[in-house]
Write an enzyme that holds these catalytic residues in place. Structure first.
Site, PDB file in Angstrom:
ATOM      1  N   LEU A 196      10.747   1.021 -10.082  1.00  0.00           N
ATOM      2  CA  LEU A 196       9.424   0.677  -9.913  1.00  0.00           C
ATOM      3  C   LEU A 196       8.053   2.461 -10.944  1.00  0.00           C
ATOM      4  CD1 LEU A 196       8.957  -0.129  -6.139  1.00  0.00           C
ATOM      5  CD2 LEU A 196       9.074  -1.674  -8.450  1.00  0.00           C
ATOM      6  N   ASP A 197       7.452   1.660 -10.931  1.00  0.00           N
ATOM      7  CA  ASP A 197       6.459   2.571 -11.660  1.00  0.00           C
ATOM      8  C   ASP A 197       6.419   3.543 -10.225  1.00  0.00           C
ATOM      9  OD1 ASP A 197       6.065   0.734 -13.593  1.00  0.00           O
ATOM     10  OD2 ASP A 197       3.805   0.289 -12.495  1.00  0.00           O
ATOM     11  N   MET A 198       6.171   4.977 -11.242  1.00  0.00           N
ATOM     12  CA  MET A 198       6.160   6.185 -10.014  1.00  0.00           C
ATOM     13  C   MET A 198       5.054   5.781  -9.037  1.00  0.00           C
ATOM     14  SD  MET A 198       4.601  10.234 -11.741  1.00  0.00           S
ATOM     15  CE  MET A 198       4.823  11.355 -10.079  1.00  0.00           C
TER      16      MET A 198
END
Length: 221
Positions: A55-57
């Site tokens: 997942l994106d940060m």
């Protein structure tokens, strides 16, 4: 169960399911200041844990990790074969009032001069997102959406929603200053993971509610 600032949702001999907080990388980044990440924290407790997807940060929610190389291979094949079903929730800018499922079919590719940003381009990889409205909040000019990515491109949900005029609130990459200021974080959360267990074939479904709501929208534009 809380451990090292992430939530353990499921544990067995073959896989782990974790709820990642917003602001934590999934894997190490470049530089000494980006070595703290979900995978490093998890591997301190489960040394055989291996990354399968990310997942994106800025995105929170469900992340799956394999235990051992064979389970990593099987789960990676399941993701590549689109045998893992994912669902997200987001709060977006504007009134997106569609109670029926809508489709965004727009190919994506890296925006090389502005990496890590992505962009819609006819020469990009096929990218498909389905969305529908859960709630609209006219007084706040915002909408709560349910999202189903049928492909797993980098930043897919963020770029697709921005392309139809409904940027995710708090998006520091694809939102202007006004949109960024409307939330303290990116209001995007991975709520559901559904798959067959890589060792037993058992159907499994994991859910974690979004940790945000209408109260996290900052004022009217």
């Amino acid at each position: 169960m809380e451990a090292d600032d992430f939530t353990l949702v499921h544990e067995d001999d073959h896989l782990l399911v974790l709820d990642k907080p917003a602001g934590l990388l999934c894997v190490p980044g470049r530089g000494e200041d980006k070595q703290d990440c979900l995978s490093a924290r998890v591997q301190r407790r489960w040394p055989d844990a291996l990354v399968v997807h990310r997942l994106d940060m800025a995105t929170s929610g469900l992340v799956l990790m394999a235990r051992g190389a064979e389970m990593q291979r099987r789960l990676s094949e399941a993701f590549a074969g689109r045998q893992v079903w994912k669902r997200y929730e987001a709060i977006v800018d504007g009134i997106a009032d569609s109670r029926h499922w809508q489709t965004i079919d727009a190919p994506l590719m890296a925006d090389w001069p502005r990496r890590p940003l992505q962009k819609i381009d006819p020469e990009g990889k096929p990218s498909l997102t389905r969305w529908r409205t859960l709630e609209t909040w006219p007084q706040q000019d915002a909408s709560h959406l349910l999202l189903e990515p049928h492909t797993g491109r980098s930043h897919q949900l963020r770029v697709h929603l921005a392309s139809i005029g409904h940027t995710i609130l708090g998006d520091a990459l694809y939102g202007d200053a006004r949109v960024q200021a409307r939330a303290a974080r990116l209001l995007l959360h991975a709520t559901v993971l559904q798959l067959r267990h890589p060792a037993t074939g058992q159907a499994m479904r994991f859910e974690r509610p979004a940790p945000f709501g209408r109260e996290d929208v900052r004022g009217c534009p």
